[in-house]
Design a protein around this motif. Structure first.
Motif, PDB file in Angstrom:
ATOM      1  N   VAL A   1      -7.211  -5.757   8.155  1.00 55.65           N
ATOM      2  CA  VAL A   1      -7.739  -3.853   7.424  1.00 55.65           C
ATOM      3  C   VAL A   1      -7.008  -3.194   7.586  1.00 55.65           C
ATOM      4  N   LEU A   2      -6.406  -2.869   6.008  1.00 59.05           N
ATOM      5  CA  LEU A   2      -6.094  -1.651   6.129  1.00 59.05           C
ATOM      6  C   LEU A   2      -6.197  -0.810   5.897  1.00 59.05           C
ATOM      7  N   VAL A   3      -6.380   0.457   6.041  1.00 60.27           N
ATOM      8  CA  VAL A   3      -7.025   1.813   5.375  1.00 60.27           C
ATOM      9  C   VAL A   3      -6.218   3.002   5.341  1.00 60.27           C
ATOM     10  N   ARG A   4      -6.264   3.521   3.588  1.00 56.79           N
ATOM     11  CA  ARG A   4      -5.541   4.232   3.577  1.00 56.79           C
ATOM     12  C   ARG A   4      -6.498   5.817   4.647  1.00 56.79           C
ATOM     13  N   GLU A   5      -6.357   6.577   5.319  1.00 54.58           N
ATOM     14  CA  GLU A   5      -6.880   7.517   6.194  1.00 54.58           C
ATOM     15  C   GLU A   5      -6.334   8.621   5.578  1.00 54.58           C
ATOM     16  N   GLN A   6      -7.632  10.071   5.604  1.00 52.01           N
ATOM     17  CA  GLN A   6      -6.136  11.348   5.467  1.00 52.01           C
ATOM     18  C   GLN A   6      -5.847  11.667   6.972  1.00 52.01           C
ATOM     19  N   VAL A   7      -5.433  12.036   7.428  1.00 54.38           N
ATOM     20  CA  VAL A   7      -4.617  12.479   9.092  1.00 54.38           C
ATOM     21  C   VAL A   7      -5.339  14.279   8.295  1.00 54.38           C
ATOM     22  N   MET A   8      -5.296  14.612   9.741  1.00 54.95           N
ATOM     23  CA  MET A   8      -5.964  15.837   9.914  1.00 54.95           C
ATOM     24  C   MET A   8      -4.787  16.593  10.189  1.00 54.95           C
ATOM     25  N   PRO A   9      -4.315  17.498   9.133  1.00 58.23           N
ATOM     26  CA  PRO A   9      -3.533  18.524   8.980  1.00 58.23           C
ATOM     27  C   PRO A   9      -2.804  18.782  10.581  1.00 58.23           C
ATOM     28  N   GLU A  10      -2.862  19.142  11.735  1.00 60.72           N
ATOM     29  CA  GLU A  10      -2.273  19.686  12.461  1.00 60.72           C
ATOM     30  C   GLU A  10      -1.339  17.932  13.347  1.00 60.72           C
ATOM     31  N   LYS A  11      -2.416  17.025  12.739  1.00 59.33           N
ATOM     32  CA  LYS A  11      -1.515  15.322  13.227  1.00 59.33           C
ATOM     33  C   LYS A  11      -1.025  15.203  12.459  1.00 59.33           C
TER      34      LYS A  11
ATOM     35  N   MET B   1       1.084  -1.500   0.012  1.00 56.47           N
ATOM     36  CA  MET B   1      -0.100   0.200   0.535  1.00 56.47           C
ATOM     37  C   MET B   1       1.031   1.539  -0.225  1.00 56.47           C
ATOM     38  N   ASN B   2       1.876   0.999   0.340  1.00 60.99           N
ATOM     39  CA  ASN B   2       3.140   2.234   0.269  1.00 60.99           C
ATOM     40  C   ASN B   2       3.149   2.668  -1.021  1.00 60.99           C
ATOM     41  N   GLU B   3       3.809   1.778  -1.691  1.00 56.05           N
ATOM     42  CA  GLU B   3       3.874   1.820  -2.856  1.00 56.05           C
ATOM     43  C   GLU B   3       3.186   2.039  -3.847  1.00 56.05           C
ATOM     44  N   PHE B   4       2.035   1.536  -3.851  1.00 55.64           N
ATOM     45  CA  PHE B   4       1.376   1.834  -4.217  1.00 55.64           C
ATOM     46  C   PHE B   4       0.176   2.900  -4.167  1.00 55.64           C
ATOM     47  N   ASN B   5       0.063   4.391  -4.512  1.00 58.70           N
ATOM     48  CA  ASN B   5      -1.230   5.042  -3.589  1.00 58.70           C
ATOM     49  C   ASN B   5      -2.845   5.374  -4.197  1.00 58.70           C
ATOM     50  N   ASP B   6      -2.708   4.097  -5.135  1.00 58.12           N
ATOM     51  CA  ASP B   6      -4.429   3.958  -5.988  1.00 58.12           C
ATOM     52  C   ASP B   6      -4.707   2.698  -4.797  1.00 58.12           C
ATOM     53  N   ILE B   7      -4.148   1.619  -4.484  1.00 62.49           N
ATOM     54  CA  ILE B   7      -4.580   1.168  -3.683  1.00 62.49           C
ATOM     55  C   ILE B   7      -5.551   1.557  -2.464  1.00 62.49           C
ATOM     56  N   CYS B   8      -6.613   2.021  -2.081  1.00 62.14           N
ATOM     57  CA  CYS B   8      -7.150   2.093  -1.169  1.00 62.14           C
ATOM     58  C   CYS B   8      -7.769   1.647   0.719  1.00 62.14           C
ATOM     59  N   LEU B   9      -7.832  -0.277  -0.177  1.00 59.75           N
ATOM     60  CA  LEU B   9      -8.568  -0.489   1.094  1.00 59.75           C
ATOM     61  C   LEU B   9      -7.572  -1.621   0.727  1.00 59.75           C
ATOM     62  N   ALA B  10      -7.080  -2.452   1.953  1.00 56.66           N
ATOM     63  CA  ALA B  10      -7.134  -3.887   1.768  1.00 56.66           C
ATOM     64  C   ALA B  10      -7.495  -4.731   2.778  1.00 56.66           C
ATOM     65  N   PHE B  11      -7.246  -6.171   3.124  1.00 55.49           N
ATOM     66  CA  PHE B  11      -8.180  -7.239   3.709  1.00 55.49           C
ATOM     67  C   PHE B  11      -6.832  -8.260   3.843  1.00 55.49           C
TER      68      PHE B  11
ATOM     69  N   LYS C   1      -1.254  19.157   0.283  1.00 54.51           N
ATOM     70  CA  LYS C   1      -1.625  19.460   1.567  1.00 54.51           C
ATOM     71  C   LYS C   1      -2.182  17.969   2.369  1.00 54.51           C
ATOM     72  N   ALA C   2      -2.591  17.192   1.815  1.00 53.70           N
ATOM     73  CA  ALA C   2      -3.658  15.679   1.779  1.00 53.70           C
ATOM     74  C   ALA C   2      -2.102  15.385   2.821  1.00 53.70           C
ATOM     75  N   GLN C   3      -2.733  15.162   3.712  1.00 52.32           N
ATOM     76  CA  GLN C   3      -1.502  13.662   4.156  1.00 52.32           C
ATOM     77  C   GLN C   3      -2.333  12.055   4.760  1.00 52.32           C
ATOM     78  N   TYR C   4      -2.051  10.785   4.079  1.00 52.88           N
ATOM     79  CA  TYR C   4      -2.412   9.257   4.358  1.00 52.88           C
ATOM     80  C   TYR C   4      -1.593   8.888   5.364  1.00 52.88           C
ATOM     81  N   THR C   5      -2.134   8.283   6.123  1.00 50.10           N
ATOM     82  CA  THR C   5      -1.273   7.576   6.629  1.00 50.10           C
ATOM     83  C   THR C   5      -2.622   5.601   6.567  1.00 50.10           C
ATOM     84  N   VAL C   6      -1.510   4.368   6.836  1.00 49.29           N
ATOM     85  CA  VAL C   6      -2.271   3.848   6.596  1.00 49.29           C
ATOM     86  C   VAL C   6      -2.813   2.728   7.685  1.00 49.29           C
ATOM     87  N   GLU C   7      -4.081   2.897   8.403  1.00 51.73           N
ATOM     88  CA  GLU C   7      -3.710   2.322   9.291  1.00 51.73           C
ATOM     89  C   GLU C   7      -4.597   0.869   9.214  1.00 51.73           C
ATOM     90  N   LEU C   8      -4.087  -0.132  10.373  1.00 52.98           N
ATOM     91  CA  LEU C   8      -4.212  -1.688  10.716  1.00 52.98           C
ATOM     92  C   LEU C   8      -5.401  -1.586  11.621  1.00 52.98           C
TER      93      LEU C   8
END
Ligand SMILES: Nc1nc2c(ncn2[C@H]2C[C@H](O)[C@@H](COP(=O)(O)OP(=O)(O)OP(=O)(O)O)O2)c(=O)[nH]1
Ligand SMILES: Nc1nc2c(ncn2[C@H]2C[C@H](O)[C@@H](COP(=O)(O)OP(=O)(O)OP(=O)(O)O)O2)c(=O)[nH]1
Ligand SMILES: Nc1nc2c(ncn2[C@H]2C[C@H](O)[C@@H](COP(=O)(O)OP(=O)(O)OP(=O)(O)O)O2)c(=O)[nH]1
Ligand SMILES: Nc1nc2c(ncn2[C@H]2C[C@H](O)[C@@H](COP(=O)(O)OP(=O)(O)OP(=O)(O)O)O2)c(=O)[nH]1
Ligand SMILES: O=P(O)(O)OP(=O)(O)OP(=O)(O)O
Ligand SMILES: O=P(O)(O)OP(=O)(O)OP(=O)(O)O
Ligand SMILES: O=P(O)(O)OP(=O)(O)OP(=O)(O)O
Ligand SMILES: O=P(O)(O)OP(=O)(O)OP(=O)(O)O
Ligand SMILES: [Mg+2]
Ligand SMILES: [Mg+2]
Ligand SMILES: [Mg+2]
Ligand SMILES: [Mg+2]
Ligand SMILES: [Mg+2]
Ligand SMILES: [Mg+2]
Ligand SMILES: [Mg+2]
Ligand SMILES: [Mg+2]
Ligand SMILES: [Mg+2]
Ligand SMILES: [Mg+2]
Ligand SMILES: [Mg+2]
Ligand SMILES: [Mg+2]
Lengths: 280, 280, 280, 280
Positions: free
Chosen positions: C208-218, C59-69, C253-260
């Protein structure tokens, strides 16, 4: 225009290079069509000649077809291995050839069944199969001609039992169930004094259309358009700048005609006499 | 038989489930055909009605086609998303539909062009495109009808310049090069006093064939077979145990007719009135 | 060169536009691999974490993957509908992703199973399936998570019977044959005082690995590279002028993390909170 | 379950029967990987031996692969024409083989580059091409080995100019632009006294892995598992009832080993000595 993007959903469908292509068409619901139009059973010479005419039309239009074999309501067309017709696009080839065969079938119906009005527009399916090696082409056409023999022997005895032997169709099927080929020949001979091998070759062997090179001097006598096809402007080529026109630039000298034969194509003889069929 | 193995070279070609299917046919070399048969320019009402008749035949035969749009020498057919026709086999669908359209075109030629003998068997190509979403179907048909408008406006001015304005075809092309739509309207109006928008809707909008549900009381009056199609035994279904017959079992009550319209299908109105077109 | 023509035998394989793409990989012969490396039965936390790590790498390598199970030895990756990764070339996508997953699995083995030497190079198969509509994506992931539940309930009781209940594997299969879910829960509770629902969510729900948008300050606090992945130069983008690079140009702006997560993805809640997953 | 229908969206992808299959893998972004890990320029013997080891692993696992050729970061595998591996399913074959190659590459890295820690998980792409005739296979491998020669001659002079000739990479490219092969040989000889043809065959010819039949008496001495591969349980077969196991039932007698050669495969000699490669 803002809508043009929909064209990008069309997927490419080129057929693998270096493979022989065999396109087979088959009449849709011809059991019904033959009943509705009182086709002679088991073989209606007029209908089979109409199939040959349509197939000849197709071969006149597409020079890369070097051989065709027809039986019943089906016809198989062999494209030379290196054809670049329509850039070998699968959908473009199968629809255009199946459409031309259908068109010619309807267009020429009255020429062969003058006293039987065509009651509704018939249709055909088409499919194309890739064969990598010459051996598979030999076996494909052997498969079809063997099918012709088996079906025709069965149908000949079946309709003899029904039309001359007063059996119902159910009884005839029962009589024939489990019989081997020799028993069928025996039945025809003893009960109906029919010698199967003296029946018309067309019914026993099906129809073979093959593009033969004509010797130069003989070529002189022949009209440019191969006989038998409707004098069709299409014969003079399409004038449509296709990536590869339906008429690859003919070498100046060589002249070809399409011969109709009712001969064996399972044995080697037919193919050994025509090495170009399986060559390039 | 020892040859049957060749059948295994046929590759499966199912179309992806859950997609709308659009099948478009287009006349082969109809520029030449229209010239050879003196089609009225730019639009030959007889030829366009013949195209509609062939398309109607196709819709009568295949109940899963819910909409068709035709212009010039092309017709597009929309299959409902959940069709299981021929197990969604790509080759089987495109050849059979293209073949039936061709057959009906030749079969009904003399009904629409009685005084113009068909000189040779015409043919059509066919292709099928998968569209995942309703929006793409809206944009596909908008693309085709926009194309109709642009071509017809150009052709109308072009042939006015040639047939009434004494311009050669080369001059007419030059006159029109780079002109915008409003200039073309201006030219038609000022030089040939033609008000484009009063020309027949059929020429400006093309032909829309849509399967409409008939209200019960009205249904009573209607013959079972939709009018306009040759009373074809095939309407009573095929009797061929296809995995999915061409006539999915009709719900008892609902009766359908195929309506011919020459209306706008780019805006929302047409589609909002017929939600079933883009539904399941 | 005279040999270059062989490159033309490569057939184009673009995946239909406008469809969601789901790529599923599955370990080859992991029954044997799990035995050979004494995986804890039925679930080996270390092995499952390794699977998650490899999936995160992908998921880090391919940004177009938005979800994995992921569950057991399989992982499913959802690509956004409008991805143009490798021009949607089927072979290029499935081999590169399956290869990266495999590479990361072997590369990180010792991090998760430090005291168990990897005895031979494991491998995975990969496949990609096109889904036209959001509903099918919901049902796909429900299918996989339902499979996780059924297998895990069965395996949990099975290994309890074998490891704590002294049954042979054959007996355990016989004991479980034909039992319904509630009987299994009953057995776990009464014979082994195991409350299934208090078992780790990871085993019951899968990963479940999902790409979540991270709030700016965080976002400010977070290192650019998503935690958990080897600090891989590949995170800084490829620098390879692909038609569409693996990293579409990130909006500033938008920053993403991959949440497990180990949560339910059959119900609506998960998806309603993340509308972007099924949006464009 | 109610979700299982999603499995039906998987499309069949069998490769045409009777064709040779060539599977080529190629390292993703190996320019970067070679820089990041200080590969010797232009050829790093350790890295090339690691590629050979991974390829040998693949050949040990898949008996239907009769030949492989590797250069730089790519390897090509030839499957015998009549393979029924995974029912010739395209996705299953390319992902499983590419995955095993990748796995073996990472698994054996430290054996060949002990003093260079692998910094991140590398990956490879894979593709498979069908070739109908033996001639195309000859030309495919000639294409790849000719490519090896041209690249290696260029790279050898290039890095000589940079590392020994004090040219910048830009200057070296300029020096070499437009030069013919003989000029490159001249340069190597006169400026760096390098005789190209005395450079290691591995760099000039690439790596050829070929399955050779071992004469019976010699077979006795050999351990069943071909040397060079990690003693992998996978060699004893998968025990997974695949339609066609990766290990077709070996005829009792014949024993095979996989030989590594650095020889010419453009000329006839190599192939004439091994007719089985292009036979069935
Ligand atoms: N009486 C008669 N019947 C023929 C002749 N040629 C073909 N037929 C009929 C006999 C068969 O029932 C039928 C061809 O067999 P098919 O397997 O193609 O059946 P059919 O076309 O009905 O089904 P299909 O739509 O192709 O699946 O056409 C003929 O010359 N005379
Ligand atoms: N005069 C006249 N011509 C028509 C009519 N309908 C179609 N055509 C002609 C005009 C166009 O030249 C041609 C249709 O355009 P196409 O792009 O399909 O050209 P064509 O069929 O010649 O080439 P193709 O084989 O489809 O690539 O058919 C009509 O109603 N009247
Ligand atoms: N003990 C244990 N076994 C596991 C774990 N994860 C996966 N496995 C094993 C259990 C299953 O036998 C196998 C996964 O099922 P599959 O249907 O994929 O079987 P397998 O990979 O052997 O066959 P395949 O090559 O995929 O057709 O892997 C785990 O965490 N612990
Ligand atoms: N120094 C060195 N470099 C090597 C060696 N083997 C391969 N390479 C590098 C040189 C090339 O830049 C690269 C292989 O060429 P490619 O066309 O495959 O480039 P790359 O993998 O970077 O791009 P790709 O992802 O395949 O499109 O790998 C080696 O033994 N030594
Ligand atoms: O025509 P065939 O020989 O493939 O056999 P079929 O039963 O007619 O099937 P279809 O025409 O639908 O492929
Ligand atoms: O028919 P189109 O719109 O695809 O465009 P074309 O130029 O006629 O090409 P073809 O009919 O050969 O696809
Ligand atoms: O993996 P699945 O679910 O498709 O089922 P399978 O039995 O493992 O078959 P394969 O992996 O060969 O498709
Ligand atoms: O790898 P090739 O030879 O097909 O050429 P490429 O430029 O690397 O293209 P891709 O790997 O994307 O097919
Ligand atoms: Mg059939
Ligand atoms: Mg038929
Ligand atoms: Mg038939
Ligand atoms: Mg066209
Ligand atoms: Mg046309
Ligand atoms: Mg047209
Ligand atoms: Mg599987
Ligand atoms: Mg598995
Ligand atoms: Mg599994
Ligand atoms: Mg490449
Ligand atoms: Mg590379
Ligand atoms: Mg390379």
């Amino acid at each position: 225009s803002r809508y043009e993007y929909v064209k990008k959903f069309e997927l490419p469908d080129p057929l693998l290079l270096g493979t022989f292509l065999v396109l087979r068409i088959d009449g849709h619901a011809f059991h019904k069509l033959s009943e509705a139009h009182d086709f002679t059973k088991p073989n209606d010479e007029r209908a089979l000649q109409l199939m040959d005419h349509a197939a000849r039309n197709v071969m006149n239009e597409f020079n890369d077809i070097c051989l065709a074999f027809g039986e019943s309501d089906e016809y198989s067309f062999l494209f030379r291995k290196s054809t670049t017709l329509y850039n070998r696009r699968q959908s473009k080839i199968i629809t255009t050839v199946t459409s031309l065969f259908t068109s010619s079938y309807v267009y020429n119906w009255s020429k062969y069944l003058p006293d039987k009005e065509l009651m509704y527009p018939p249709s055909f399916d088409g499919r194309i199969v890739m064969y990598p090696s010459p051996k598979e082409i030999r076996d494909y056409f052997a498969w079809r001609q063997a099918d012709t023999h088996i079906n025709n022997l069965y149908n000949t005895v079946f309709w003899a039992l029904v039309l001359q032997g007063d059996e119902s169709t159910t009884q005839a099927h029962a009589t024939l169930r489990g019989t081997v080929s020799s028993t069928k020949h025996e039945m025809l001979h003893s009960r109906f004094s029919i010698n199967y091998n003296s029946l018309p070759a067309r019914f026993r062997k099906g129809s073979v259309l093959v593009r033969e090179q004509v010797m130069p001097e003989k070529a002189v006598l022949l009209a440019p358009a191969a006989e038998g096809a409707a004098s069709t402007p299409d014969v003079e080529g399409q004038g449509i700048p296709q990536p590869s026109t339906r008429k690859p630039p003919k070498k100046p000298k060589a002249q070809y005609t399409v011969e109709l034969l009712h001969c064996d194509i399972i044995g080697d003889e037919f193919w050994d006499q025509r090495p170009y069929l399986l060559a390039e």
